[in-house]
Design a protein around this motif. Structure first.
Motif, mmCIF file in Angstrom:
data_model
loop_
_atom_site.group_PDB
_atom_site.id
_atom_site.type_symbol
_atom_site.label_atom_id
_atom_site.label_comp_id
_atom_site.label_asym_id
_atom_site.label_seq_id
_atom_site.Cartn_x
_atom_site.Cartn_y
_atom_site.Cartn_z
ATOM 1 N N GLU A 1 -4.004 1.725 10.999
ATOM 2 C CA GLU A 1 -5.284 1.087 10.720
ATOM 3 C C GLU A 1 -5.773 1.396 9.302
ATOM 4 O OE1 GLU A 1 -4.590 2.696 13.615
ATOM 5 O OE2 GLU A 1 -4.504 0.912 14.881
ATOM 6 N N LYS A 2 -5.523 2.622 8.826
ATOM 7 C CA LYS A 2 -5.914 2.977 7.451
ATOM 8 C C LYS A 2 -5.117 2.170 6.433
ATOM 9 C CE LYS A 2 -7.598 7.705 7.933
ATOM 10 N NZ LYS A 2 -7.367 9.098 7.521
ATOM 11 N N SER A 3 -3.838 1.955 6.692
ATOM 12 C CA SER A 3 -3.021 1.143 5.785
ATOM 13 C C SER A 3 -3.537 -0.289 5.740
ATOM 14 C CB SER A 3 -1.554 1.145 6.216
ATOM 15 O OG SER A 3 -0.987 2.401 5.975
ATOM 16 N N THR B 1 0.861 -1.173 0.000
ATOM 17 C CA THR B 1 0.000 0.000 0.000
ATOM 18 C C THR B 1 0.900 1.226 0.000
ATOM 19 O OG1 THR B 1 -0.040 0.119 2.421
ATOM 20 C CG2 THR B 1 -1.777 -1.192 1.365
ATOM 21 N N ARG C 1 -9.030 -4.302 1.705
ATOM 22 C CA ARG C 1 -10.148 -4.002 0.817
ATOM 23 C C ARG C 1 -10.009 -4.810 -0.480
ATOM 24 N NH1 ARG C 1 -10.004 1.330 1.086
ATOM 25 N NH2 ARG C 1 -8.409 1.476 -0.510
ATOM 26 N N ALA D 1 -6.611 -1.298 6.442
ATOM 27 C CA ALA D 1 -7.916 -1.297 5.781
ATOM 28 C C ALA D 1 -7.756 -1.231 4.259
ATOM 29 C CB ALA D 1 -8.765 -0.133 6.279
ATOM 30 N N ALA D 2 -6.800 -0.433 3.782
ATOM 31 C CA ALA D 2 -6.552 -0.353 2.340
ATOM 32 C C ALA D 2 -6.088 -1.697 1.800
ATOM 33 C CB ALA D 2 -5.515 0.731 2.040
ATOM 34 N N ASP E 1 0.950 5.680 5.029
ATOM 35 C CA ASP E 1 -0.058 6.515 5.666
ATOM 36 C C ASP E 1 0.377 6.756 7.104
ATOM 37 O OD1 ASP E 1 -2.689 7.080 7.199
ATOM 38 O OD2 ASP E 1 -3.291 7.178 5.090
ATOM 39 N N ASN F 1 -1.518 6.607 9.557
ATOM 40 C CA ASN F 1 -2.390 5.796 10.392
ATOM 41 C C ASN F 1 -2.243 4.326 10.022
ATOM 42 O OD1 ASN F 1 -4.971 4.369 11.029
ATOM 43 N ND2 ASN F 1 -5.435 6.341 11.974
#
Length: 65
Positions: free
Chosen positions: A53-55, A46, A61, A57-58, A49, A51
């Motif tokens: 958690e955002k990495s 990815t 997905r 989540a990406a 980021d 964050n």
């Protein structure tokens, strides 16, 4: 906070991990931290980021889910 679960790589099925960087911003002592999820087998990743958690989540997905 619980453990972050990562799905296998969508390209090769390899195991993934969260890579953390911490760099000196502009060489003046300001630390910039970032996280990316990376496949141990094919090295897909990815974007970084601030964050974790955002990495994750990406990475987790998937199209059609």
């Amino acid at each position: 906070m619980g453990e972050i679960k990562l799905k296998p790589c969508p390209f090769c099925g390899g195991e993934a991990f969260i890579h953390e960087i911490c760099e000196d911003f502009l060489g003046v002592g300001w630390k910039q931290r970032g996280y990316a999820v990376v496949c141990k087998k094919c090295h897909s990743s990815t974007e970084y980021d601030e964050n974790k958690e955002k990495s994750a989540a990406a990475w987790n997905r998937r199209a059609g889910e």
